[in-house]
Structures are given as C-alpha cells and as structure tokens.
Design a protein around this motif. Structure first.
Motif, PDB file in Angstrom:
ATOM      1  N   LYS A   2      24.252   4.903  22.350  1.00  0.00           N
ATOM      2  CA  LYS A   2      24.229   5.528  23.888  1.00  0.00           C
ATOM      3  C   LYS A   2      22.541   5.115  23.869  1.00  0.00           C
ATOM      4  CE  LYS A   2      26.786   9.393  23.751  1.00  0.00           C
ATOM      5  NZ  LYS A   2      26.844  10.968  23.935  1.00  0.00           N
ATOM      6  N   ASP A   3      22.386   5.091  25.431  1.00  0.00           N
ATOM      7  CA  ASP A   3      21.123   4.822  25.900  1.00  0.00           C
ATOM      8  C   ASP A   3      20.195   5.955  25.894  1.00  0.00           C
ATOM      9  OD1 ASP A   3      21.850   2.178  26.261  1.00  0.00           O
ATOM     10  OD2 ASP A   3      22.426   2.499  28.303  1.00  0.00           O
ATOM     11  N   VAL A   4      19.187   6.001  25.157  1.00  0.00           N
ATOM     12  CA  VAL A   4      18.184   7.208  25.085  1.00  0.00           C
ATOM     13  C   VAL A   4      17.342   7.018  26.178  1.00  0.00           C
ATOM     14  CG1 VAL A   4      16.314   8.097  23.793  1.00  0.00           C
ATOM     15  CG2 VAL A   4      18.277   6.960  22.531  1.00  0.00           C
ATOM     16  N   LYS A   5      16.898   8.278  26.906  1.00  0.00           N
ATOM     17  CA  LYS A   5      16.199   8.511  28.084  1.00  0.00           C
ATOM     18  C   LYS A   5      14.761   8.992  27.546  1.00  0.00           C
ATOM     19  CE  LYS A   5      16.885  11.812  31.042  1.00  0.00           C
ATOM     20  NZ  LYS A   5      17.608  12.449  32.175  1.00  0.00           N
ATOM     21  N   SER A   6      14.942  10.053  26.762  1.00  0.00           N
ATOM     22  CA  SER A   6      13.559  10.491  26.272  1.00  0.00           C
ATOM     23  C   SER A   6      13.966  11.456  25.084  1.00  0.00           C
ATOM     24  CB  SER A   6      13.105  11.436  27.389  1.00  0.00           C
ATOM     25  OG  SER A   6      13.732  12.270  27.848  1.00  0.00           O
ATOM     26  N   LEU A   7      13.032  12.373  24.567  1.00  0.00           N
ATOM     27  CA  LEU A   7      13.527  13.193  23.585  1.00  0.00           C
ATOM     28  C   LEU A   7      12.453  14.112  23.395  1.00  0.00           C
ATOM     29  CD1 LEU A   7      11.800  12.569  20.705  1.00  0.00           C
ATOM     30  CD2 LEU A   7      13.581  10.787  20.565  1.00  0.00           C
ATOM     31  N   ASP A   8      12.586  15.247  22.926  1.00  0.00           N
ATOM     32  CA  ASP A   8      11.648  16.334  22.367  1.00  0.00           C
ATOM     33  C   ASP A   8      11.691  16.680  20.862  1.00  0.00           C
ATOM     34  OD1 ASP A   8      10.993  17.093  25.026  1.00  0.00           O
ATOM     35  OD2 ASP A   8      12.444  18.556  25.227  1.00  0.00           O
ATOM     36  N   MET A   9      10.362  16.565  20.607  1.00  0.00           N
ATOM     37  CA  MET A   9      10.252  16.936  18.901  1.00  0.00           C
ATOM     38  C   MET A   9       9.831  18.358  19.001  1.00  0.00           C
ATOM     39  SD  MET A   9      10.894  14.225  16.902  1.00  0.00           S
ATOM     40  CE  MET A   9      10.686  12.676  16.860  1.00  0.00           C
ATOM     41  N   GLU A  10      10.445  19.089  18.007  1.00  0.00           N
ATOM     42  CA  GLU A  10      10.002  20.402  17.687  1.00  0.00           C
ATOM     43  C   GLU A  10       9.804  20.454  16.166  1.00  0.00           C
ATOM     44  OE1 GLU A  10      12.991  23.320  19.163  1.00  0.00           O
ATOM     45  OE2 GLU A  10      13.425  21.846  21.079  1.00  0.00           O
ATOM     46  N   ALA A  11       8.865  21.424  15.778  1.00  0.00           N
ATOM     47  CA  ALA A  11       8.536  21.607  14.748  1.00  0.00           C
ATOM     48  C   ALA A  11       8.293  23.029  14.212  1.00  0.00           C
ATOM     49  CB  ALA A  11       7.281  20.902  14.139  1.00  0.00           C
ATOM     50  N   TYR A  12       8.326  23.456  13.091  1.00  0.00           N
ATOM     51  CA  TYR A  12       7.825  24.858  12.451  1.00  0.00           C
ATOM     52  C   TYR A  12       6.286  24.672  12.234  1.00  0.00           C
ATOM     53  CZ  TYR A  12       7.169  29.360  10.461  1.00  0.00           C
ATOM     54  OH  TYR A  12       6.935  30.579  10.031  1.00  0.00           O
ATOM     55  N   PRO A  13       5.371  24.324  12.715  1.00  0.00           N
ATOM     56  CA  PRO A  13       4.097  23.936  12.306  1.00  0.00           C
ATOM     57  C   PRO A  13       3.394  24.625  10.938  1.00  0.00           C
ATOM     58  CG  PRO A  13       3.828  24.314  14.475  1.00  0.00           C
ATOM     59  CD  PRO A  13       5.222  24.862  14.151  1.00  0.00           C
TER      60      PRO A  13
END
Length: 139
Positions: free
Chosen positions: A43-54
């Motif tokens: 698939k063509d990726v438009k953007s993404l979000d990265m999440e973490a439990y710091p």
C-alpha cells in the motif's frame, strides 16, 4: 560506556548526536538511520504516527544498551526515536555505536536496532493513501 537516549517529538537531527559519537579511540562509528518509507504491505503510505510509553521505552532502551555493552566493547552509543506524527522521508530512529574496531560497531548497531524493534514499547500507526490505517503491533 557513554550513552545518549532520547524519545523526541521533534525531528531527529544528526548534528545533535554525531559529535557525541566521535572519539579519538574510535576506528568505527556505525550509524543506522531508519526513515519513513512510502510503501508498506503493498500500500502507498501517506504518513504515520509513532506512539510510545516513555518510562518503559527509555528503561528498555537502556537495558538493551547495557546488554550490548556486555557483548561488544562499545565506547559510546546513541539511541534516539521519534514519537508523534511523521511524514515520508522523516527519520524515525537513529542508532549510533562507537567502537575501537568497525566490525564490533556494525555488529552492535545491528543487534540494537533488531532488539529495539522487537522489545521496546513503541508502536506505529500507518495511514495509507486509500484512507485505511494499520497499527503495527510491536512489541
């Protein structure tokens, strides 16, 4: 072994970390720079979000650095990871390892990125051009 660990909501700047890795004893500085690509799962990726439990992510990163340091003679190490929204081409992760010999720097750097992807609580939610999304479950 000296280290720098960072979870950043702003762009990772190589100039902020590379000078730290330099050392007169170093015969090898290995850098891994992971960037956001424009395709995944066909698939063509438009953007993404990265999440973490710091708190847990930083703790686990430091444990990985300790493990790597007991396996390879690392002088200095940097592990920096982005969180928040990222665009195609952005740097998502930077790992740098300084060793006396290049082979050790390469081995330690590869081991660190492989373990980070498997063990550190950082997740990415990809957004595709077709409007769908996918939360990549790791770890």
């Amino acid at each position: 072994m000296e280290r720098k660990v960072a979870l950043l909501e702003q762009a990772i700047q190589l100039d902020a970390f590379y000078p730290f890795l330099q050392d007169d004893i170093a015969g090898g500085i290995c850098l891994f720079i992971g960037t956001i690509r424009n395709k995944n799962q066909n698939k063509d990726v438009k953007s993404l979000d990265m999440e973490a439990y710091p708190p847990m992510a930083v703790k686990q990163i430091n444990l990985l650095i300790d493990q790597a340091g007991s396996t390879w003679p690392i002088q200095k190490v940097v592990m920096a990871h982005r969180t928040g929204p990222l665009q195609i081409g952005d740097i998502a992760v930077l790992i740098g390892v300084t060793c006396v010999h290049r082979a050790e720097a390469f081995q330690a750097c590869q081991w660190l990125i492989d373990r980070l992807k498997e063990e550190v609580p950082i997740w990415k939610n990809e957004f595709y051009e077709d409007g769908s999304s996918w939360l990549v479950p790791h770890p």
